[in-house]
Motif scaffolding. Structure first.
Motif, PDB file in Angstrom:
ATOM      1  N   SER A   3       0.830  -1.208   0.000  1.00 22.77           N
ATOM      2  CA  SER A   3       0.000   0.000   0.000  1.00 22.77           C
ATOM      3  C   SER A   3       0.868   1.263   0.000  1.00 22.77           C
ATOM      4  CB  SER A   3      -0.930  -0.030   1.218  1.00 22.77           C
ATOM      5  OG  SER A   3      -1.764   1.102   1.237  1.00 22.77           O
ATOM      6  N   ASP A   4       2.005   1.226   0.696  1.00 28.06           N
ATOM      7  CA  ASP A   4       2.906   2.386   0.692  1.00 28.06           C
ATOM      8  C   ASP A   4       3.504   2.625  -0.691  1.00 28.06           C
ATOM      9  OD1 ASP A   4       2.730   3.534   3.242  1.00 28.06           O
ATOM     10  OD2 ASP A   4       4.083   2.055   4.105  1.00 28.06           O
ATOM     11  N   VAL A   5       3.807   1.553  -1.408  1.00 24.50           N
ATOM     12  CA  VAL A   5       4.312   1.717  -2.780  1.00 24.50           C
ATOM     13  C   VAL A   5       3.195   2.267  -3.683  1.00 24.50           C
ATOM     14  CG1 VAL A   5       5.187   0.496  -4.821  1.00 24.50           C
ATOM     15  CG2 VAL A   5       6.164   0.031  -2.567  1.00 24.50           C
ATOM     16  N   PRO A  39       4.593  12.396  -4.240  1.00 19.22           N
ATOM     17  CA  PRO A  39       4.967  12.623  -2.842  1.00 19.22           C
ATOM     18  C   PRO A  39       3.848  13.339  -2.086  1.00 19.22           C
ATOM     19  CG  PRO A  39       6.055  14.235  -4.248  1.00 19.22           C
ATOM     20  CD  PRO A  39       5.258  13.327  -5.160  1.00 19.22           C
ATOM     21  N   ARG A  40       4.028  13.493  -0.755  1.00 20.88           N
ATOM     22  CA  ARG A  40       2.986  14.135   0.056  1.00 20.88           C
ATOM     23  C   ARG A  40       3.049  15.661  -0.053  1.00 20.88           C
ATOM     24  NH1 ARG A  40       3.688  10.683   5.732  1.00 20.88           N
ATOM     25  NH2 ARG A  40       3.265   8.641   4.812  1.00 20.88           N
ATOM     26  N   SER A  41       4.093  16.180  -0.638  1.00 21.41           N
ATOM     27  CA  SER A  41       4.436  17.602  -0.453  1.00 21.41           C
ATOM     28  C   SER A  41       3.939  18.536  -1.549  1.00 21.41           C
ATOM     29  CB  SER A  41       5.953  17.726  -0.344  1.00 21.41           C
ATOM     30  OG  SER A  41       6.554  17.158  -1.500  1.00 21.41           O
ATOM     31  N   ILE A  54      -1.306   9.895  -0.550  1.00 24.69           N
ATOM     32  CA  ILE A  54      -0.917   9.140   0.651  1.00 24.69           C
ATOM     33  C   ILE A  54      -1.899   7.979   0.774  1.00 24.69           C
ATOM     34  CG2 ILE A  54      -2.410  10.464   2.257  1.00 24.69           C
ATOM     35  CD1 ILE A  54      -0.041  10.415   4.258  1.00 24.69           C
ATOM     36  N   ASP A  55      -1.482   6.880   1.389  1.00 25.56           N
ATOM     37  CA  ASP A  55      -2.449   5.816   1.685  1.00 25.56           C
ATOM     38  C   ASP A  55      -2.966   6.007   3.109  1.00 25.56           C
ATOM     39  OD1 ASP A  55       0.128   5.006   2.693  1.00 25.56           O
ATOM     40  OD2 ASP A  55      -0.642   2.984   2.944  1.00 25.56           O
ATOM     41  N   LEU A  56      -4.244   5.676   3.303  1.00 24.34           N
ATOM     42  CA  LEU A  56      -4.887   5.958   4.589  1.00 24.34           C
ATOM     43  C   LEU A  56      -4.614   4.823   5.571  1.00 24.34           C
ATOM     44  CD1 LEU A  56      -8.209   7.552   3.322  1.00 24.34           C
ATOM     45  CD2 LEU A  56      -6.158   8.684   4.199  1.00 24.34           C
ATOM     46  N   SER A  57      -3.476   4.935   6.267  1.00 23.52           N
ATOM     47  CA  SER A  57      -3.141   3.946   7.287  1.00 23.52           C
ATOM     48  C   SER A  57      -3.476   4.464   8.680  1.00 23.52           C
ATOM     49  CB  SER A  57      -1.662   3.559   7.194  1.00 23.52           C
ATOM     50  OG  SER A  57      -0.835   4.698   7.183  1.00 23.52           O
ATOM     51  N   ASP A  58      -3.307   5.746   8.921  1.00 21.33           N
ATOM     52  CA  ASP A  58      -3.530   6.301  10.260  1.00 21.33           C
ATOM     53  C   ASP A  58      -4.920   6.914  10.423  1.00 21.33           C
ATOM     54  OD1 ASP A  58      -0.922   5.576  10.677  1.00 21.33           O
ATOM     55  OD2 ASP A  58      -0.108   7.588  10.427  1.00 21.33           O
TER      56      ASP A  58
HETATM   57 MG   LIG Z   1       1.744   5.209   3.978  1.00 20.97          MG
END
Ligand SMILES: [Mg+2]
Length: 320
Positions: A80-82, A154-156, A202-206
Protein backbone atom coordinates in the motif's frame (compact mmCIF):
# COMPACT_ATOMS: atom_id res chain seq x y z
CA UNK A 1 21.41 -17.92 18.03
CA UNK A 2 22.49 -21.32 19.40
CA UNK A 3 23.62 -24.11 17.08
CA UNK A 4 20.29 -25.83 17.57
CA UNK A 5 18.43 -22.66 16.60
CA UNK A 6 20.68 -22.21 13.61
CA UNK A 7 19.64 -25.68 12.48
CA UNK A 8 16.01 -24.63 12.82
CA UNK A 9 16.67 -21.55 10.74
CA UNK A 10 18.37 -23.54 7.98
CA UNK A 11 15.48 -25.99 7.92
CA UNK A 12 13.10 -23.07 7.66
CA UNK A 13 15.03 -21.52 4.75
CA UNK A 14 14.98 -24.93 3.11
CA UNK A 15 11.22 -25.16 3.59
CA UNK A 16 10.71 -21.63 2.21
CA UNK A 17 12.76 -22.57 -0.85
CA UNK A 18 10.77 -25.79 -1.33
CA UNK A 19 7.42 -24.01 -1.23
CA UNK A 20 8.75 -21.14 -3.38
CA UNK A 21 8.60 -20.80 -7.16
CA UNK A 22 10.52 -23.40 -9.20
CA UNK A 23 11.85 -20.71 -11.53
CA UNK A 24 13.30 -17.43 -10.21
CA UNK A 25 10.65 -14.69 -10.54
CA UNK A 26 11.10 -11.89 -13.03
CA UNK A 27 14.03 -9.65 -12.09
CA UNK A 28 15.43 -11.96 -9.39
CA UNK A 29 19.07 -12.76 -10.23
CA UNK A 30 19.76 -14.46 -6.87
CA UNK A 31 16.98 -15.22 -4.35
CA UNK A 32 16.67 -16.57 -0.81
CA UNK A 33 19.64 -18.22 0.92
CA UNK A 34 22.78 -16.20 0.18
CA UNK A 35 24.22 -13.23 2.08
CA UNK A 36 22.33 -10.84 -0.16
CA UNK A 37 19.71 -11.18 -2.86
CA UNK A 38 20.49 -9.75 -6.28
CA UNK A 39 17.62 -8.07 -8.12
CA UNK A 40 17.23 -6.16 -11.35
CA UNK A 41 15.16 -3.03 -10.80
CA UNK A 42 13.92 -1.16 -13.85
CA UNK A 43 16.69 0.94 -15.34
CA UNK A 44 14.21 3.57 -16.53
CA UNK A 45 12.83 4.97 -13.29
CA UNK A 46 14.04 5.13 -9.70
CA UNK A 47 13.92 2.58 -6.90
CA UNK A 48 11.22 3.03 -4.26
CA UNK A 49 12.13 1.72 -0.80
CA UNK A 50 9.76 1.34 2.14
CA UNK A 51 9.67 -0.61 5.40
CA UNK A 52 6.95 -1.23 7.96
CA UNK A 53 7.13 -3.13 11.26
CA UNK A 54 4.14 -4.86 12.87
CA UNK A 55 4.13 -5.89 16.54
CA UNK A 56 1.89 -8.30 18.42
CA UNK A 57 -0.44 -6.34 20.72
CA UNK A 58 0.00 -3.18 18.68
CA UNK A 59 -0.95 -3.95 15.06
CA UNK A 60 -2.44 -7.43 15.48
CA UNK A 61 -3.12 -10.08 18.11
CA UNK A 62 -1.41 -13.32 17.14
CA UNK A 63 -3.54 -15.47 19.45
CA UNK A 64 -6.78 -14.20 17.84
CA UNK A 65 -5.73 -13.38 14.28
CA UNK A 66 -3.31 -16.23 13.49
CA UNK A 67 0.09 -16.02 11.83
CA UNK A 68 -1.16 -16.27 8.24
CA UNK A 69 -3.40 -13.20 8.60
CA UNK A 70 -0.47 -11.32 10.16
CA UNK A 71 1.78 -12.16 7.21
CA UNK A 72 -0.92 -11.15 4.74
CA UNK A 73 -1.33 -7.77 6.47
CA UNK A 74 2.42 -7.18 6.88
CA UNK A 75 3.01 -7.56 3.15
CA UNK A 76 -0.16 -5.61 2.28
CA UNK A 77 0.66 -2.49 4.27
CA UNK A 78 4.03 -2.22 2.53
CA UNK A 79 2.50 -2.73 -0.92
CA UNK A 80 0.00 0.00 0.00
CA UNK A 81 2.91 2.39 0.69
CA UNK A 82 4.31 1.72 -2.78
CA UNK A 83 0.82 2.32 -4.23
CA UNK A 84 0.76 5.67 -2.40
CA UNK A 85 3.79 6.69 -4.49
CA UNK A 86 2.08 5.51 -7.69
CA UNK A 87 4.80 2.85 -7.93
CA UNK A 88 5.07 -0.81 -8.89
CA UNK A 89 6.03 -3.15 -6.00
CA UNK A 90 8.73 -5.69 -6.97
CA UNK A 91 10.90 -7.32 -4.28
CA UNK A 92 10.47 -7.91 -0.53
CA UNK A 93 12.70 -8.98 2.34
CA UNK A 94 11.21 -9.95 5.70
CA UNK A 95 12.74 -9.88 9.20
CA UNK A 96 10.94 -11.67 12.02
CA UNK A 97 11.32 -12.12 15.78
CA UNK A 98 9.40 -15.34 16.50
CA UNK A 99 8.01 -16.38 19.89
CA UNK A 100 10.35 -19.30 20.72
CA UNK A 101 7.72 -21.79 21.91
CA UNK A 102 5.81 -21.66 18.60
CA UNK A 103 8.61 -20.51 16.27
CA UNK A 104 8.29 -22.99 13.40
CA UNK A 105 4.49 -23.03 13.08
CA UNK A 106 4.40 -19.24 13.37
CA UNK A 107 7.08 -18.85 10.68
CA UNK A 108 5.26 -21.19 8.32
CA UNK A 109 1.90 -19.47 8.86
CA UNK A 110 3.47 -16.04 8.40
CA UNK A 111 5.19 -17.14 5.22
CA UNK A 112 1.93 -18.44 3.76
CA UNK A 113 0.24 -15.09 4.38
CA UNK A 114 3.18 -13.03 3.15
CA UNK A 115 3.34 -15.12 -0.01
CA UNK A 116 -0.41 -15.01 -0.65
CA UNK A 117 -0.41 -11.20 -0.65
CA UNK A 118 2.93 -10.95 -2.51
CA UNK A 119 1.65 -13.24 -5.28
CA UNK A 120 -1.42 -11.06 -5.85
CA UNK A 121 0.87 -8.17 -6.79
CA UNK A 122 3.69 -10.17 -8.40
CA UNK A 123 6.09 -9.26 -5.60
CA UNK A 124 9.04 -11.66 -5.19
CA UNK A 125 10.17 -12.61 -1.67
CA UNK A 126 13.95 -12.53 -2.03
CA UNK A 127 15.29 -12.93 1.50
CA UNK A 128 15.01 -12.15 5.17
CA UNK A 129 16.15 -12.88 8.69
CA UNK A 130 14.53 -15.18 11.25
CA UNK A 131 15.16 -14.97 14.98
CA UNK A 132 13.43 -16.60 17.95
CA UNK A 133 13.15 -15.07 21.41
CA UNK A 134 11.04 -15.03 24.54
CA UNK A 135 9.15 -11.91 23.43
CA UNK A 136 6.07 -11.52 21.21
CA UNK A 137 5.98 -11.78 17.41
CA UNK A 138 7.47 -8.84 15.51
CA UNK A 139 7.55 -8.82 11.71
CA UNK A 140 9.19 -6.21 9.52
CA UNK A 141 8.83 -6.16 5.75
CA UNK A 142 11.06 -4.08 3.48
CA UNK A 143 9.79 -3.61 -0.04
CA UNK A 144 11.50 -2.35 -3.19
CA UNK A 145 9.54 -1.00 -6.11
CA UNK A 146 9.87 0.91 -9.35
CA UNK A 147 8.57 4.39 -9.93
CA UNK A 148 6.00 4.45 -12.72
CA UNK A 149 6.52 6.37 -15.98
CA UNK A 150 3.97 8.91 -14.69
CA UNK A 151 6.30 9.85 -11.83
CA UNK A 152 6.05 9.48 -8.06
CA UNK A 153 3.37 11.24 -6.02
CA UNK A 154 4.97 12.62 -2.84
CA UNK A 155 2.99 14.14 0.06
CA UNK A 156 4.44 17.60 -0.45
CA UNK A 157 2.88 18.84 -3.70
CA UNK A 158 -0.63 20.01 -2.71
CA UNK A 159 -1.60 23.64 -3.53
CA UNK A 160 -4.55 25.80 -2.42
CA UNK A 161 -7.48 25.14 -4.75
CA UNK A 162 -6.48 21.51 -5.45
CA UNK A 163 -9.35 19.05 -5.12
CA UNK A 164 -9.17 16.31 -2.44
CA UNK A 165 -10.28 12.79 -3.39
CA UNK A 166 -10.32 9.36 -1.74
CA UNK A 167 -10.63 6.01 -3.54
CA UNK A 168 -13.22 4.29 -1.34
CA UNK A 169 -15.41 4.31 1.79
CA UNK A 170 -13.77 4.83 5.18
CA UNK A 171 -14.07 3.83 8.82
CA UNK A 172 -14.65 0.78 11.02
CA UNK A 173 -11.72 -1.32 9.76
CA UNK A 174 -11.26 -2.90 13.19
CA UNK A 175 -14.91 -3.93 13.55
CA UNK A 176 -14.81 -7.08 11.39
CA UNK A 177 -11.04 -7.44 11.09
CA UNK A 178 -10.92 -5.68 7.70
CA UNK A 179 -7.63 -4.07 8.85
CA UNK A 180 -6.09 -7.54 8.42
CA UNK A 181 -7.14 -7.68 4.77
CA UNK A 182 -5.76 -4.55 3.12
CA UNK A 183 -6.57 -4.03 -0.57
CA UNK A 184 -3.51 -2.09 -1.75
CA UNK A 185 -4.59 0.34 -4.50
CA UNK A 186 -1.64 -0.33 -6.83
CA UNK A 187 -3.63 -0.54 -10.05
CA UNK A 188 -5.84 2.41 -9.05
CA UNK A 189 -2.79 4.57 -8.25
CA UNK A 190 -1.31 3.91 -11.69
CA UNK A 191 -4.61 4.76 -13.38
CA UNK A 192 -4.85 7.97 -11.33
CA UNK A 193 -1.22 8.90 -11.94
CA UNK A 194 -1.85 8.70 -15.68
CA UNK A 195 -5.30 10.34 -15.69
CA UNK A 196 -4.97 12.97 -12.95
CA UNK A 197 -1.24 13.54 -12.13
CA UNK A 198 -1.98 13.86 -8.37
CA UNK A 199 -0.13 16.80 -6.83
CA UNK A 200 0.06 14.80 -3.56
CA UNK A 201 -0.96 11.30 -2.51
CA UNK A 202 -0.92 9.14 0.65
CA UNK A 203 -2.45 5.82 1.69
CA UNK A 204 -4.89 5.96 4.59
CA UNK A 205 -3.14 3.95 7.29
CA UNK A 206 -3.53 6.30 10.26
CA UNK A 207 -6.95 7.75 9.38
CA UNK A 208 -8.19 10.52 7.04
CA UNK A 209 -7.77 13.37 9.55
CA UNK A 210 -4.17 12.33 10.31
CA UNK A 211 -3.10 11.30 6.81
CA UNK A 212 -4.62 14.32 5.03
CA UNK A 213 -2.96 16.27 7.86
CA UNK A 214 0.41 14.81 6.75
CA UNK A 215 -0.20 16.10 3.20
CA UNK A 216 -1.15 19.56 4.54
CA UNK A 217 1.94 19.81 6.75
CA UNK A 218 4.34 18.43 4.12
CA UNK A 219 2.87 20.81 1.53
CA UNK A 220 3.97 23.80 3.60
CA UNK A 221 1.27 24.21 6.27
CA UNK A 222 -1.95 24.28 4.24
CA UNK A 223 -5.56 23.51 5.22
CA UNK A 224 -8.56 21.74 3.73
CA UNK A 225 -12.28 22.42 3.48
CA UNK A 226 -14.30 19.23 3.19
CA UNK A 227 -18.02 18.64 2.69
CA UNK A 228 -19.25 16.52 5.60
CA UNK A 229 -21.83 14.81 3.36
CA UNK A 230 -19.15 13.90 0.82
CA UNK A 231 -17.06 11.75 3.20
CA UNK A 232 -17.78 8.18 2.02
CA UNK A 233 -18.69 6.04 5.03
CA UNK A 234 -17.97 2.31 5.08
CA UNK A 235 -20.83 0.01 6.23
CA UNK A 236 -18.45 -1.25 8.96
CA UNK A 237 -18.34 2.30 10.38
CA UNK A 238 -22.15 2.35 10.58
CA UNK A 239 -22.25 -1.02 12.37
CA UNK A 240 -19.41 -0.07 14.71
CA UNK A 241 -21.24 3.15 15.51
CA UNK A 242 -24.21 1.13 16.74
CA UNK A 243 -21.87 -0.79 19.04
CA UNK A 244 -19.81 2.09 20.44
CA UNK A 245 -21.97 5.23 20.03
CA UNK A 246 -19.25 7.10 18.10
CA UNK A 247 -20.81 8.58 14.93
CA UNK A 248 -20.15 6.89 11.57
CA UNK A 249 -18.69 10.20 10.32
CA UNK A 250 -16.18 10.28 13.20
CA UNK A 251 -15.18 6.71 12.42
CA UNK A 252 -14.70 7.64 8.75
CA UNK A 253 -12.64 10.70 9.67
CA UNK A 254 -10.41 9.23 12.33
CA UNK A 255 -10.19 5.41 12.09
CA UNK A 256 -7.07 4.02 10.49
CA UNK A 257 -6.14 1.14 8.21
CA UNK A 258 -8.63 1.58 5.39
CA UNK A 259 -5.68 1.60 2.95
CA UNK A 260 -7.59 3.68 0.44
CA UNK A 261 -5.66 6.47 -1.28
CA UNK A 262 -6.14 10.15 -0.47
CA UNK A 263 -4.96 12.42 -3.28
CA UNK A 264 -5.04 16.04 -4.32
CA UNK A 265 -5.50 17.09 -7.94
CA UNK A 266 -5.03 20.47 -9.62
CA UNK A 267 -8.52 22.00 -10.32
CA UNK A 268 -8.63 21.74 -14.14
CA UNK A 269 -7.48 18.12 -14.14
CA UNK A 270 -9.91 17.39 -11.30
CA UNK A 271 -12.81 18.75 -13.37
CA UNK A 272 -11.65 16.57 -16.25
CA UNK A 273 -11.49 13.32 -14.27
CA UNK A 274 -14.87 14.09 -12.69
CA UNK A 275 -16.44 14.70 -16.11
CA UNK A 276 -15.05 11.41 -17.43
CA UNK A 277 -13.99 9.23 -14.49
CA UNK A 278 -11.23 6.74 -15.40
CA UNK A 279 -12.44 3.12 -15.48
CA UNK A 280 -11.36 0.78 -12.71
CA UNK A 281 -11.16 3.28 -9.86
CA UNK A 282 -13.66 4.78 -7.39
CA UNK A 283 -13.22 8.50 -6.84
CA UNK A 284 -14.98 10.45 -4.08
CA UNK A 285 -14.54 14.22 -4.12
CA UNK A 286 -14.24 15.45 -0.51
CA UNK A 287 -13.46 19.15 -0.91
CA UNK A 288 -10.55 21.49 -1.61
CA UNK A 289 -7.15 22.48 -0.25
CA UNK A 290 -7.08 25.92 1.38
CA UNK A 291 -4.30 28.33 2.32
CA UNK A 292 -5.51 28.64 5.90
CA UNK A 293 -4.11 25.74 8.01
CA UNK A 294 -6.40 23.15 9.62
CA UNK A 295 -9.12 20.81 8.38
CA UNK A 296 -12.66 22.25 8.34
CA UNK A 297 -15.89 20.39 7.64
CA UNK A 298 -18.94 22.02 6.08
CA UNK A 299 -22.46 20.64 6.56
CA UNK A 300 -25.18 20.95 3.90
CA UNK A 301 -26.81 23.78 5.94
CA UNK A 302 -23.60 25.83 5.74
CA UNK A 303 -22.46 25.19 9.32
CA UNK A 304 -18.65 24.69 9.50
CA UNK A 305 -16.41 23.29 12.22
CA UNK A 306 -12.75 22.38 12.62
CA UNK A 307 -11.60 18.80 13.13
CA UNK A 308 -8.44 17.73 14.90
CA UNK A 309 -6.26 14.88 13.64
CA UNK A 310 -7.27 12.00 15.91
CA UNK A 311 -5.93 9.05 13.98
CA UNK A 312 -3.37 6.47 15.00
CA UNK A 313 -0.27 8.03 16.59
CA UNK A 314 2.57 5.50 16.50
CA UNK A 315 4.46 7.00 19.43
CA UNK A 316 1.40 7.39 21.67
CA UNK A 317 0.27 4.73 24.14
CA UNK A 318 -2.59 2.27 23.70
CA UNK A 319 -3.36 -0.70 21.55
CA UNK A 320 -5.26 -1.23 18.30
MG1 LIG B 1 1.74 5.21 3.98
Amino acid sequence: MSGERRGGEFELIDWIRRVGPAEPPDGVILGIGDDCAIVDLSSEGFALVTTDMLMDGRHFRLADDGAEAVGYKAMGVNISDVAAMAGVPRFAVVAVALPRAIAVETAQGLHKGLKRMADRFEVALVGGDTNAWDGPLVVSVTLLGDTSPFGAAPRSGAKPGDVVFVTGPLGGSLFRGRHLRPEPRVKEALILAEAASPSAMIDLSDGLSSDLGHILVESGGLGAELDADAIPIHPDAVDQSQADGISPLDHALHDGEDFELCLTVEPELAAKVMASPPAGVQLHRLGVIAAEPGIRLRAADGRTWAIEPKGFDHLAGGNP
